[in-house]
Design a protein around this motif. Sequence first.
Motif, PDB file in Angstrom:
ATOM      1  N   ALA A  54      -0.229 -44.713 -21.158  1.00 57.76           N
ATOM      2  CA  ALA A  54       0.357 -43.484 -20.610  1.00 57.76           C
ATOM      3  C   ALA A  54      -0.195 -42.264 -21.335  1.00 57.76           C
ATOM      4  O   ALA A  54      -0.654 -42.352 -22.468  1.00 57.76           O
ATOM      5  N   ILE A  55      -0.118 -41.137 -20.677  1.00 61.06           N
ATOM      6  CA  ILE A  55      -0.497 -39.868 -21.294  1.00 61.06           C
ATOM      7  C   ILE A  55       0.595 -39.492 -22.294  1.00 61.06           C
ATOM      8  O   ILE A  55       1.777 -39.525 -21.984  1.00 61.06           O
ATOM      9  N   ILE A  56       0.186 -39.125 -23.508  1.00 67.56           N
ATOM     10  CA  ILE A  56       1.136 -38.681 -24.522  1.00 67.56           C
ATOM     11  C   ILE A  56       1.279 -37.172 -24.360  1.00 67.56           C
ATOM     12  O   ILE A  56       0.334 -36.422 -24.548  1.00 67.56           O
ATOM     13  N   ASN A  57       2.467 -36.728 -23.964  1.00 66.63           N
ATOM     14  CA  ASN A  57       2.688 -35.311 -23.676  1.00 66.63           C
ATOM     15  C   ASN A  57       3.784 -34.749 -24.580  1.00 66.63           C
ATOM     16  O   ASN A  57       4.371 -35.496 -25.375  1.00 66.63           O
ATOM     17  N   PRO A  58       4.094 -33.472 -24.476  1.00 63.76           N
ATOM     18  CA  PRO A  58       5.098 -32.867 -25.361  1.00 63.76           C
ATOM     19  C   PRO A  58       6.497 -33.476 -25.248  1.00 63.76           C
ATOM     20  O   PRO A  58       7.325 -33.279 -26.139  1.00 63.76           O
ATOM     21  N   SER A  59       6.791 -34.225 -24.193  1.00 64.35           N
ATOM     22  CA  SER A  59       8.114 -34.849 -24.084  1.00 64.35           C
ATOM     23  C   SER A  59       8.163 -36.205 -24.789  1.00 64.35           C
ATOM     24  O   SER A  59       9.173 -36.888 -24.746  1.00 64.35           O
ATOM     25  N   CYS A  60       7.072 -36.587 -25.456  1.00 63.27           N
ATOM     26  CA  CYS A  60       7.022 -37.846 -26.202  1.00 63.27           C
ATOM     27  C   CYS A  60       7.283 -37.587 -27.681  1.00 63.27           C
ATOM     28  O   CYS A  60       6.917 -36.543 -28.209  1.00 63.27           O
ATOM     29  N   ALA A  61       7.893 -38.559 -28.328  1.00 64.25           N
ATOM     30  CA  ALA A  61       8.108 -38.503 -29.782  1.00 64.25           C
ATOM     31  C   ALA A  61       7.548 -39.778 -30.391  1.00 64.25           C
ATOM     32  O   ALA A  61       7.774 -40.871 -29.861  1.00 64.25           O
ATOM     33  N   THR A  62       6.816 -39.642 -31.494  1.00 65.50           N
ATOM     34  CA  THR A  62       6.247 -40.798 -32.178  1.00 65.50           C
ATOM     35  C   THR A  62       6.814 -40.894 -33.578  1.00 65.50           C
ATOM     36  O   THR A  62       6.897 -39.901 -34.297  1.00 65.50           O
ATOM     37  N   VAL A  63       7.202 -42.099 -33.951  1.00 62.35           N
ATOM     38  CA  VAL A  63       7.677 -42.406 -35.301  1.00 62.35           C
ATOM     39  C   VAL A  63       6.745 -43.468 -35.856  1.00 62.35           C
ATOM     40  O   VAL A  63       6.442 -44.453 -35.174  1.00 62.35           O
ATOM     41  N   ALA A  64       6.267 -43.271 -37.076  1.00 62.22           N
ATOM     42  CA  ALA A  64       5.382 -44.254 -37.699  1.00 62.22           C
ATOM     43  C   ALA A  64       5.765 -44.414 -39.162  1.00 62.22           C
ATOM     44  O   ALA A  64       6.205 -43.460 -39.803  1.00 62.22           O
TER      45      ALA A  64
END
Length: 131
Positions: free
Chosen positions: A68-78
Amino acid sequence: NSKTVYVETKNPGGGLQNGIPFHLAVICSGAPQTHVAIVKDSGLIQRGSALTSAFSSAVGRYAVVTSAIINPSCATVATRGSVDRAVPYTPATVETTAGPAANTIGIQVRTLLFFGGAFANQAFHAATVCR
């Protein structure tokens, strides 16, 4: 068991220490619009969501690739993590960055500033949730 999370808190020297605050987020790989990756220090994915992969571009620099396209409505935790049941010994910081393509997330792993803050190849866990 599958309903338990084991947490160790460590001091900057890598030794166990009580009383260190931490955050815990549990993200299920089957949740809608969620991409999870458990990545080896080599950059190859150990396990994760369908159509999710990873690669290393340089020492301590990785990209997680999703369908999927990673856009501003996505949040990533690492976070620094293990690919098996072993407890990682070497402490490190994990930072998310922009990925090299619209469907990627950049990940940078570094030793603690106490140890110089250099990029380091270490296994990590990453999860991206989009709405």
